[in-house]
Each structure stands twice: as structure tokens, then as C-alpha cells.
Scaffold this active site. Structure first.
Site, PDB file in Angstrom:
ATOM      1  CG  HIS A  16      -1.967   1.059   1.158  1.00  0.00           C
ATOM      2  ND1 HIS A  16      -1.697   2.371   1.472  1.00  0.00           N
ATOM      3  CD2 HIS A  16      -3.269   1.012   0.781  1.00  0.00           C
ATOM      4  CE1 HIS A  16      -2.804   3.092   1.286  1.00  0.00           C
ATOM      5  NE2 HIS A  16      -3.773   2.297   0.868  1.00  0.00           N
ATOM      6  CD  GLU A  34      -5.092   1.740  -3.288  1.00  0.00           C
ATOM      7  OE1 GLU A  34      -6.265   1.932  -2.970  1.00  0.00           O
ATOM      8  OE2 GLU A  34      -4.175   1.611  -2.463  1.00  0.00           O
TER       9      GLU A  34
HETATM   10  C1  PEP Z   1      -6.764   3.447   0.125  1.00  0.00           C
HETATM   11  O1  PEP Z   1      -6.277   3.793   1.187  1.00  0.00           O
HETATM   12  O2  PEP Z   1      -6.391   2.381  -0.388  1.00  0.00           O
HETATM   13  C2  PEP Z   1      -7.740   4.315  -0.510  1.00  0.00           C
HETATM   14  C3  PEP Z   1      -8.050   4.087  -1.756  1.00  0.00           C
HETATM   15  O3  PEP Z   1      -8.263   5.332   0.254  1.00  0.00           O
HETATM   16  P1  PEP Z   1      -9.455   6.343  -0.171  1.00  0.00           P
HETATM   17  O4  PEP Z   1     -10.576   5.506  -0.721  1.00  0.00           O
HETATM   18  O5  PEP Z   1      -9.830   7.037   1.092  1.00  0.00           O
HETATM   19  O6  PEP Z   1      -8.904   7.246  -1.215  1.00  0.00           O
END
Ligand code: PEP
Length: 256
Positions: free
Chosen positions: A99, A171
Site C-alpha cells: 500500500h 492506486e
Molecule cells: C486506500 O487507502 O487504499 C484508498 C483508496 O483510500 P481512499 O478511498 O480514502 O482514497
């Protein structure tokens, strides 16, 4: 056909009472969504101290349990760490690895993430490999190079075959917790790129692996994102902390 997966990353939030209410609300809301081929798989990743309690509450439901991190080591002098076997014993079927908060705040390198990925798999846990670029990297035109490097560390260490037993989460760091979501087209471009990188090594693995999008997914933008051809669900942070918000995302997915 790839199934949609909606995964909640609770991060370091909640307490016993709040987390019990949250998972209770998710379970009861899910039971109200009619079973269909489109009903997504659902995963929650609570903080470590609450894994046992959440495991008890989800028993008999369709919700799966995941960890937010995992050690690359099997046992021994690693104070504060949790081994893959421990997570497996606690009922975790998934573990997030790499992450962006782990990479940025705790200095996890791509090589370490690759080791965690391999260790999780060896314990029978599905790793959710998180990859993504910062805003600075995107603006410098380096998005693909960054993703490629993050993927390559895992591919070099575990081989393409291992990806068949994993999930990937794209992400963009600039979209996490910021309310700035990638547009469906921006996300699709990177998801397509990931699949093309994998395709170069094995077309079947590339076609079969679930690639989630994460970054400020909410009930009102989920369908647009998950409706893109290479996006197979979401990794949800903020909106996974309220049952109604999380369920709105699950419901949006179930309409696709
Ligand atoms: C995450 O922490 O993986 C994430 C996507 O957070 P958020 O949905 O708050 O952007």
C-alpha cells in the site's frame, strides 16, 4: 469473465464497538442485495487487533477477511510484525502488500513488497499488490515507468504464474484520501497498461487477474470506474468506514 471485488481498507480506524457496528451493518446490508452474477465479492481489511472479532462476525456471511500488511518473514525476532501463517490462522484469505502508505511512511521498497507478496502466497493468502504513482511522477510523465518498476519487482521474484493467484490494485497516490478521483479514462489507461505488461509474459494470466482501482471511490463514482473494461472493482479507504457508504459502492457494482 472477471468478477468484481469491492475491498475495504479500514486503515488504523475504529475501536471494538465501532468496528462491530460497521461490519454488522455491512453484513446486514449485503443480505439485502439480491444474489446475481453481478453481485460483487466483498472483502474487509480491519486493523490487526480486530481480526478475530471481525472473523467471528462474518462467519456464515459472504464477506472475506484480509490484513492490511504482512511480514515477509516466517517467524522469529521481528518485533511488531505479523507472519503470513498467523494471518492465515486468523482466517485472512487476503493481505494488502505495498500500500502506498506502507511504501511512503514506512519505507517499504519494491523488493520488500515483492518478498511480502511471495510470503503471503506461500501461506495460501491472496496478496493484493498495490501499485501507483505520485502526482509528481504523473506530472513528469513517469506513471508507466513507476508502475512497471513496481510490477517488475514482483514478476522477477515470483514469476508471472504467481499473478494468477493474486489481485492487483492500481492506486494513484494523488487520489488516495484526497477526494481527487482519477477519471474512469485515466484509470482505465493505467489498468490497460498493467494488463499489457502482464500480457507480454502470459496472455491468460493477464486476462484473468482482477485489477482494482483505489483512490477516493464513492457510491456516486463507482459505477463509472468499475464499468471500464479493465477495472474489476475497488480498494476503498474512507468510504469503507461507514456501512452505508461502503454498501452504496457494492450496490453500484451490482448494477453493472
Ligand atoms: C486506500 O487507502 O487504499 C484508498 C483508496 O483510500 P481512499 O478511498 O480514502 O482514497
Amino acid at each position: 469473465m472477471r468478477k468484481i471485488l469491492v475491498a475495504g481498507n479500514w486503515k488504523m480506524n475504529g475501536d471494538s464497538a465501532a468496528n462491530s457496528e460497521l461490519i454488522g451493518g455491512i453484513i446486514s446490508g449485503l443480505s439485502g442485495i439480491a444474489d446475481s452474477a453481478a453481485k460483487p465479492d466483498v472483502l474487509v481489511c480491519p486493523p490487526f487487533p480486530y481480526l478475530a472479532a471481525v472473523r467471528e462476525q462474518i462467519a456464515g456471511s459472504d464477506v472475506q477477511l484480509g490484513a492490511q500488511n504482512v511480514s515477509e518473514h516466517p517467524s522469529g525476532a521481528h518485533t511488531g510484525e505479523t507472519s503470513p501463517a498467523m494471518l492465515q490462522e486468523m482466517g485472512c484469505t487476503y493481505a494488502l502488500v505495498g500500500h502506498s502508505e506502507r511504501r511512503a511512511l514506512y519505507g517499504e521498497t519494491s523488493e520488500q513488497v515483492a518478498a511480502k507478496f511471495a510470503a503471503a502466497l506461500a501461506a495460501g493468502i491472496t496478496p493484493v499488490l498495490c501499485v501507483g504513482e505520485t502526482l509528481q511522477q504523473r506530472e513528469a510523465g513517469n506513471t508507466e515507468a513507476v508502475i512497471n518498476e513496481q510490477l517488475a519487482a514482483v514478476l522477477d521474484n515470483s514469476g508471472i504464474g504467481a499473478i494468477a493467484s493474486a489481485v492487483i490494485a492500481y492506486e494513484p497516490v494523488w487520489a488516495i484520501g484526497t477526494g481527487m478521483t482519477a477519471t474512469p479514462d485515466q484509470a482505465q489507461d493505467v489498468h490497460r497498461f498493467i494488463r499489457v505488461v502482464l500480457e507480454a509474459q502470459d496472455a491468460d494470466v493477464a486476462a484473468g487477474v482482477q485489477i482494482l482501482y483505489g483512490g477516493s471511490v464513492k457510491g456516486d463514482n463507482a459505477a463509472g470506474l468499475f464499468g471500464m473494461p479493465d477495472i474489476d472493482g475497488g480498494l476503498i479507504g474512507g468510504a469503507s468506514l461507514k456501512a452505508a457508504d461502503f454498501l452504496a459502492i457494492v450496490e453500484a457494482a451490482a448494477t453493472l
